[in-house]
Design an enzyme around this catalytic site. Structure first.
Site, PDB file in Angstrom:
ATOM      1  N   PHE A 129      -2.658  29.060 -73.650  1.00  0.00           N
ATOM      2  CA  PHE A 129      -4.078  29.285 -73.897  1.00  0.00           C
ATOM      3  C   PHE A 129      -4.401  28.721 -75.282  1.00  0.00           C
ATOM      4  O   PHE A 129      -3.684  29.008 -76.243  1.00  0.00           O
ATOM      5  CB  PHE A 129      -4.339  30.792 -73.843  1.00  0.00           C
ATOM      6  CG  PHE A 129      -5.778  31.169 -73.708  1.00  0.00           C
ATOM      7  CD1 PHE A 129      -6.496  30.838 -72.569  1.00  0.00           C
ATOM      8  CD2 PHE A 129      -6.416  31.886 -74.701  1.00  0.00           C
ATOM      9  CE1 PHE A 129      -7.822  31.201 -72.429  1.00  0.00           C
ATOM     10  CE2 PHE A 129      -7.755  32.258 -74.572  1.00  0.00           C
ATOM     11  CZ  PHE A 129      -8.452  31.914 -73.434  1.00  0.00           C
ATOM     12  N   ASP A 209       3.230  35.758 -73.697  1.00  0.00           N
ATOM     13  CA  ASP A 209       1.840  36.165 -73.505  1.00  0.00           C
ATOM     14  C   ASP A 209       1.664  36.521 -72.031  1.00  0.00           C
ATOM     15  O   ASP A 209       1.791  35.661 -71.158  1.00  0.00           O
ATOM     16  CB  ASP A 209       0.882  35.043 -73.921  1.00  0.00           C
ATOM     17  CG  ASP A 209      -0.578  35.510 -73.925  1.00  0.00           C
ATOM     18  OD1 ASP A 209      -0.898  36.430 -73.149  1.00  0.00           O
ATOM     19  OD2 ASP A 209      -1.383  34.946 -74.693  1.00  0.00           O
ATOM     20  N   TYR A 234      -8.465  43.234 -69.919  1.00  0.00           N
ATOM     21  CA  TYR A 234      -9.745  43.098 -69.194  1.00  0.00           C
ATOM     22  C   TYR A 234      -9.652  42.146 -68.011  1.00  0.00           C
ATOM     23  O   TYR A 234     -10.616  41.936 -67.305  1.00  0.00           O
ATOM     24  CB  TYR A 234     -10.884  42.685 -70.137  1.00  0.00           C
ATOM     25  CG  TYR A 234     -10.622  41.459 -70.998  1.00  0.00           C
ATOM     26  CD1 TYR A 234     -10.759  40.187 -70.485  1.00  0.00           C
ATOM     27  CD2 TYR A 234     -10.260  41.600 -72.331  1.00  0.00           C
ATOM     28  CE1 TYR A 234     -10.526  39.077 -71.270  1.00  0.00           C
ATOM     29  CE2 TYR A 234     -10.017  40.493 -73.132  1.00  0.00           C
ATOM     30  CZ  TYR A 234     -10.145  39.236 -72.601  1.00  0.00           C
ATOM     31  OH  TYR A 234      -9.907  38.138 -73.382  1.00  0.00           O
ATOM     32  N   LYS A 235      -8.477  41.545 -67.800  1.00  0.00           N
ATOM     33  CA  LYS A 235      -8.308  40.643 -66.659  1.00  0.00           C
ATOM     34  C   LYS A 235      -7.829  41.475 -65.468  1.00  0.00           C
ATOM     35  O   LYS A 235      -8.577  42.277 -64.940  1.00  0.00           O
ATOM     36  CB  LYS A 235      -7.366  39.509 -67.046  1.00  0.00           C
ATOM     37  CG  LYS A 235      -8.011  38.618 -68.120  1.00  0.00           C
ATOM     38  CD  LYS A 235      -7.120  37.554 -68.690  1.00  0.00           C
ATOM     39  CE  LYS A 235      -7.910  36.736 -69.720  1.00  0.00           C
ATOM     40  NZ  LYS A 235      -7.062  35.934 -70.589  1.00  0.00           N
ATOM     41  N   ARG A 384     -11.038  27.412 -60.511  1.00  0.00           N
ATOM     42  CA  ARG A 384      -9.969  28.401 -60.565  1.00  0.00           C
ATOM     43  C   ARG A 384     -10.351  29.593 -59.700  1.00  0.00           C
ATOM     44  O   ARG A 384     -11.441  30.150 -59.835  1.00  0.00           O
ATOM     45  CB  ARG A 384      -9.790  28.810 -62.024  1.00  0.00           C
ATOM     46  CG  ARG A 384      -8.386  29.145 -62.402  1.00  0.00           C
ATOM     47  CD  ARG A 384      -8.261  29.223 -63.897  1.00  0.00           C
ATOM     48  NE  ARG A 384      -9.280  30.094 -64.494  1.00  0.00           N
ATOM     49  CZ  ARG A 384      -9.047  30.900 -65.515  1.00  0.00           C
ATOM     50  NH1 ARG A 384      -7.847  30.984 -66.043  1.00  0.00           N
ATOM     51  NH2 ARG A 384     -10.021  31.626 -66.038  1.00  0.00           N
TER      52      ARG A 384
HETATM   53  C1  LIG Z   1      -7.348  35.791 -71.923  1.00  0.00           C
HETATM   54  C2  LIG Z   1      -6.264  35.288 -72.779  1.00  0.00           C
HETATM   55  C3  LIG Z   1      -6.280  35.533 -74.154  1.00  0.00           C
HETATM   56  C4  LIG Z   1      -7.440  36.262 -74.766  1.00  0.00           C
HETATM   57  O1  LIG Z   1      -7.310  36.470 -76.123  1.00  0.00           O
HETATM   58  P1  LIG Z   1      -8.296  37.440 -76.894  1.00  0.00           P
HETATM   59  O2  LIG Z   1      -7.881  37.282 -78.284  1.00  0.00           O
HETATM   60  O3  LIG Z   1      -8.044  38.833 -76.386  1.00  0.00           O
HETATM   61  O4  LIG Z   1      -9.701  37.014 -76.643  1.00  0.00           O
HETATM   62  C5  LIG Z   1      -5.200  35.072 -74.901  1.00  0.00           C
HETATM   63  N1  LIG Z   1      -4.170  34.427 -74.329  1.00  0.00           N
HETATM   64  C6  LIG Z   1      -4.129  34.173 -73.005  1.00  0.00           C
HETATM   65  C7  LIG Z   1      -2.966  33.470 -72.393  1.00  0.00           C
HETATM   66  C8  LIG Z   1      -5.189  34.582 -72.195  1.00  0.00           C
HETATM   67  O5  LIG Z   1      -5.161  34.344 -70.889  1.00  0.00           O
END
Ligand SMILES: *Cc1c(COP(=O)(O)O)cnc(C)c1O
Length: 424
Positions: A129, A209, A234-235, A384
């Site tokens: 990410f 992660d 939140y996912k 997606r």
């Molecule tokens: C959704 C997601 C995040 C989100 O990060 P925030 O700091 O909580 O906004 C980070 N890493 C990955 C791989 C994600 O899918």
């Protein structure tokens, strides 16, 4: 792979055999015709969470006021962390809730790097990410640009990373290997056990992660002897927009580490109001300051259906769903120029798939604005589709693909501008 059929009756049959079908009733369904394929970005709202948020506001905040801190607020980060621990194979005392994924990555990665001052290599990949990569770049700058950040690229497709290059890159100078366990675009899932072992053989620490894994695939952090993990609530955990994230620190290294942010929630005895910092024992030193209680307690209630369903059953259903979705992609969408942007082998993917099409962005927009189907779009061409097994039915999956097929048949996307909206 199971033998599938494109008929709606077939989807209904799968629903009739679905042991988790009743969990849909534990969620607020805002509109019966909505097909929601975005639980991998923001999960639907569990009824228990809705009720809890009202109770927290009306009763706890409204009436308990400051007394709430002694009635389940202060210890919420550890209590809720241990519950999440049950979903990621972490024994109690290693998982904490708080802050955001990005901030937790900052804390844990900085800690891992300062613990090994003589090693300068950080390994990640181009599938990570972007925020994770930004955080690593920022840490490197903060620590004086002493580190080399190596990004492993893709193999011959955009779906899987180059595992041979990853293996070759991990050497004795590697301080940290940090990867998304399930990657956000293609849904590829790393073999956590194998990569963790490889890294440990060279003396590197490993940080996973789990943002796209927690609640969608079983994770065994303790069994894999992972050092660190971070993840999102939140996912697939359906904790609500901006619900606090979590972090995991293996008990074997907790006492050796120092947090880069010394706040009072990570202090040994915060209510002594000592003027000097002493770290709290264990993982708790990675807490910083006051946490968002309304959000955190709402998220705690959201975990109930997940804990009841259990990760193994959820995974079983999720595999059947993504296999069914891959089958429908091949049967219905490939003739319109779509290709599968995810591994075909379910053992190598999480609970979302990407279907790729040069018009992906406009197709996504048409689906949301006209067909009441919500996927999301990730550049350059990934539509997606997330399949949250806790509340989606197989008929939902069938229905969603039928709507995509309709948009393609009627070329409905052509009237939308190519210019993208802010959030895709
Ligand atoms: C959704 C997601 C995040 C989100 O990060 P925030 O700091 O909580 O906004 C980070 N890493 C990955 C791989 C994600 O899918």
């Amino acid at each position: 792979m199971k033998t599938f059929s494109t008929s709606r009756d077939f989807a209904l049959q799968l629903d009739a055999q679905d042991k988790l079908a009743s969990f849909k009733g534990a969620f607020v369904i805002p509109d019966p015709s909505l097909v929601y394929f975005d639980g991998n970005s923001l999960g639907m709202m569990p009824k228990a969470a809705q009720e809890k948020s009202r109770q927290v506001v009306d009763e706890q905040w409204g009436k308990d006021l400051i007394r709430g801190w002694n009635k389940g607020w202060w210890d919420a980060p550890t209590r809720v962390g241990d519950k999440i621990g049950q979903l990621i194979g972490a024994a109690a005392g290693q998982t904490l809730v708080g802050d955001t994924v990005s901030i937790n990555l900052f804390k844990l990665a900085t800690s891992a790097l300062t613990y090994q001052p003589n090693k300068t290599r950080i390994i990640t990949d181009t599938f990570n990410f972007p925020s994770d990569l930004y955080i690593l770049q920022g840490i490197n700058q903060t620590l004086g640009n002493r580190h080399e950040i190596i990004r492993i690229g893709a193999s011959d497709n955009d779906i899987t990373p180059d595992l041979a290059a990853l293996e070759a890159a991990i050497n004795e100078n590697t301080a940290l290997v940090t990867l998304s366990h399930v990657v956000f675009k293609s849904g590829y899932m790393y073999d956590m056990q194998r990569i963790t072992e490889l890294a440990h053989k060279k003396g590197a620490l490993v940080l996973w992660d789990l943002s796209h894994s927690v609640g969608s695939v079983p994770v065994h952090l303790d069994d894999c002897n992972a050092d660190f993990a971070i993840g999102c609530t939140y996912k697939y955990l359906n904790g609500g927009p901006g619900a606090p994230a979590f972090l995991y620190v293996n008990k074997n290294i907790q006492e050796k580490l120092s947090s880069p942010i010394w706040g009072w929630w990570g202090q040994k005895n915060p209510f002594d109001f000592d003027l000097d910092y002493t770290p709290a024992p264990g993982a708790q030193r990675f807490l910083v300051g006051t946490q968002p209680m309304i959000s955190l307690l709402t998220m705690e209630a959201a975990l109930e259906p997940m804990l009841q369903a259990g990760m193994d059953s959820l995974r079983e259903k999720s595999i059947l769903m993504t296999d069914f979705a891959s089958f429908l992609t091949e049967s219905w969408l490939a003739p319109f120029g779509f290709s599968l942007g995810s591994p075909l082998d379910s053992a190598m993917r999480g609970s979302h798939i990407s279907v790729r099409h040069p018009e992906g962005y406009r197709i996504n927009r048409t689906l949301i604005e006209e067909l009441n189907l919500i996927p999301d779009f990730r550049a350059p061409d990934n539509l997606r589709l997330g399949f949250a097994p806790i509340y989606l039915s197989f008929t939902d999956v069938w229905e969603g693909f039928d709507r995509i097929r309709r948009v393609m048949e009627e070329k409905r996307y052509e009237k939308y501008p190519l210019q993208k909206l802010t959030v895709t």
